[in-house]
Design a protein around this motif. Structure first.
Motif, mmCIF file in Angstrom:
data_model
loop_
_atom_site.group_PDB
_atom_site.id
_atom_site.type_symbol
_atom_site.label_atom_id
_atom_site.label_comp_id
_atom_site.label_asym_id
_atom_site.label_seq_id
_atom_site.Cartn_x
_atom_site.Cartn_y
_atom_site.Cartn_z
ATOM 1 N N LEU A 292 3.845 -2.831 68.498
ATOM 2 C CA LEU A 292 3.813 -1.932 69.651
ATOM 3 C C LEU A 292 4.624 -0.662 69.379
ATOM 4 N N LEU A 293 5.797 -0.826 68.819
ATOM 5 C CA LEU A 293 6.651 0.327 68.525
ATOM 6 C C LEU A 293 6.039 1.226 67.448
ATOM 7 N N ALA A 294 5.306 0.641 66.506
ATOM 8 C CA ALA A 294 4.647 1.443 65.472
ATOM 9 C C ALA A 294 3.622 2.386 66.096
ATOM 10 N N GLY A 295 2.815 1.854 67.005
ATOM 11 C CA GLY A 295 1.853 2.705 67.690
ATOM 12 C C GLY A 295 2.528 3.762 68.538
ATOM 13 N N LEU A 296 3.621 3.385 69.182
ATOM 14 C CA LEU A 296 4.370 4.323 70.021
ATOM 15 C C LEU A 296 4.936 5.471 69.186
#
Length: 458
Positions: free
Chosen positions: A80-84
């Motif tokens: 999730l943080l990678a996409g963010l």
């Protein structure tokens, strides 16, 4: 001779790496010759590939964070943080472009895989043995939290009632991706009837799909409610027909039976989800997928295990895409501080009420005080369902082109992401800390508690 052997190994490893580079270059050349600029920076295919790679790496990095006596952090947080980050880091954002239609399609495929796994995971024998307390814990907290979130979001965020319930059911489901790995670590955790947690997911998705159909319907309120109920009935009937079809076809005498069953199952599940969107009955597709997977598993009996294993492998591919795409939908600059603050208030109020309701519902289940507290904590984490359906309302609002609906859809998506970021790590750590301290009775080996106790988790 030893130095020669070591040299040969180095040469062999070098040749293997060179072969891998050549194959990658050849694959890139073939794709480029077919798609052109789509696989170059700024292209749609390039963005999806980079997002997938970064999500996988982010998941592995977060999964490597290991604190003593605690379970590992859920890898989905890293995804999730990678996409963010890809969406909100300057210059990188310009090179990473993913078409909204492609993004919605990939998330719908991931949703169909989640629903298929939930249907296959339902254990008929376990369901027949369910006690009243397990049914209460599976259904009660989900309904109460959905209603509380709907009421609070209506007054704090100004969401219409039907959108409040859409948000409520998005937030109400707990996550198997967080709960199951965390519960395997402490010794002596009761694991009887874990399959009952599927009810929580099914109820949340059913309620969400029904409210979603009502929100995007035209006409009178009662006709919209009737249409939502018809979607539920239609989805169940279609799932029963397709499920019975899968029980008979492909037949047992065919070669590569597991592969063919898996392809048929995933194909029908994906088709059901997409076709229901085409005909404007989004709720029917989700229920159809759940029912057809459950009935197919009933027909296959003990032969469903290898099919479930292959479906799990497909989830390993789509999980990074799902969480990465959800993170990439959030633009931090566009977020309103009031929306984030009031949204967190909605999430926290719902969690507190859920905690209390869960504790009360297991009061007469034969558990002691510490076990009641542990079950309540185990029902807090959220992730998979929120990622799968959190953006569905926004996708439909974009198709309508209504700015007001798009704003409501963004609010639902924002709160879904906030719920994942806050409850997934807190829930995983809470289970890891509470398990050894609250569960006094130990078991030998891999045995669970006695049949008089159960924990419901999803």
């Amino acid at each position: 001779m030893c130095p020669v052997r070591e040299t040969d190994k180095l040469i062999l490893n070098g040749m293997l790496h060179l072969l891998a580079v050549c194959l990658f270059a050849l694959l890139f050349g073939v794709v480029w010759s077919i798609t052109g600029r789509e696989c170059l920076p700024g292209g749609n295919l390039f963005g999806i590939i980079i997002l997938f790679i970064c999500s996988v790496l982010g998941g592995k990095l977060v999964g490597m964070i290991q604190l003593p006596t605690l379970p590992p952090f859920p890898p989905l947080l890293g995804m999730l943080l990678a996409g963010l980050l890809l969406r909100n880091v300057p210059y990188i954002t310009d090179a990473i472009f993913i078409d909204t239609r492609w993004s919605a399609a990939l998330r719908n495929i991931a949703l169909s895989i989640i629903l298929t796994r939930a249907g296959l995971g339902l254990n008929p024998e376990a369901l027949r043995r369910l006690k009243a307390v397990c049914v209460r814990v599976a259904l009660g907290p989900c309904m109460v939290e959905a209603c509380i979130a709907a009421v609070v979001s209506h007054f704090l965020l100004g969401l219409p009632w039907v959108w409040g319930f859409i948000l409520g059911f998005v937030l109400a489901a707990v996550s198997p991706s967080v709960v199951f790995p965390s519960m395997l670590l402490p010794v002596g955790i009761p694991t009887l009837l874990l399959a009952a947690g599927s009810f929580d997911v099914i109820l949340a998705i059913t309620g969400f799909s029904t409210c979603l159909g009502i929100a995007f319907s035209t006409g009178s309120t009662w006709m919209n409610i009737l249409k939502g109920l018809l979607e539920v009935v239609g989805g169940i009937v279609a799932g029963m027909i397709l499920g019975m079809f899968l029980c008979c076809f492909p037949s047992n005498d065919q070669e590569d039976l597991v592969l063919r069953r898996t392809l048929m199952l995933l194909g029908l599940s994906t088709f059901s989800v997409f076709f229901s969107n085409v005909i404007g009955a989004a709720g029917a597709g989700s229920l159809c997928t759940l029912v057809l997977a459950f009935l197919a598993a009933l027909g296959w009996k003990t032969e469903k295990a290898p099919v479930a294993e292959m479906v799990s492998r497909s989830w390993d591919v789509f999980q990074p895409l799902l969480f990465g795409l959800i993170g990439a939908e959030i633009t931090i600059k566009a977020l309103s501080p009031s929306t984030v603050g009031l949204g967190m208030a909605c999430i926290l109020i719902g969690l507190v009420i859920r905690l209390l309701v869960t504790f009360l519902l297991v009061h007469y289940g034969g558990f002691n005080l510490k076990e009641k507290l542990f079950i309540s904590v185990a029902w807090l984490p959220k992730a998979t369902v929120q990622a799968a359906i959190g953006s569905k309302a926004l996708d439909m609002a974009r198709e309508e082109g209504d700015e007001a609906l798009i704003k409501f859809g963004l609010d639902v998506l924002t709160l879904a992401v906030l719920a994942i970021l806050t409850t997934a790590p807190v829930g995983a750590l809470g289970i890891g800390l509470a398990g050894p301290r609250l569960l006094a009775r130990q078991v030998k080996g891999q045995q669970a508690y006695t049949s008089t106790h159960c924990v419901v988790a999803s």
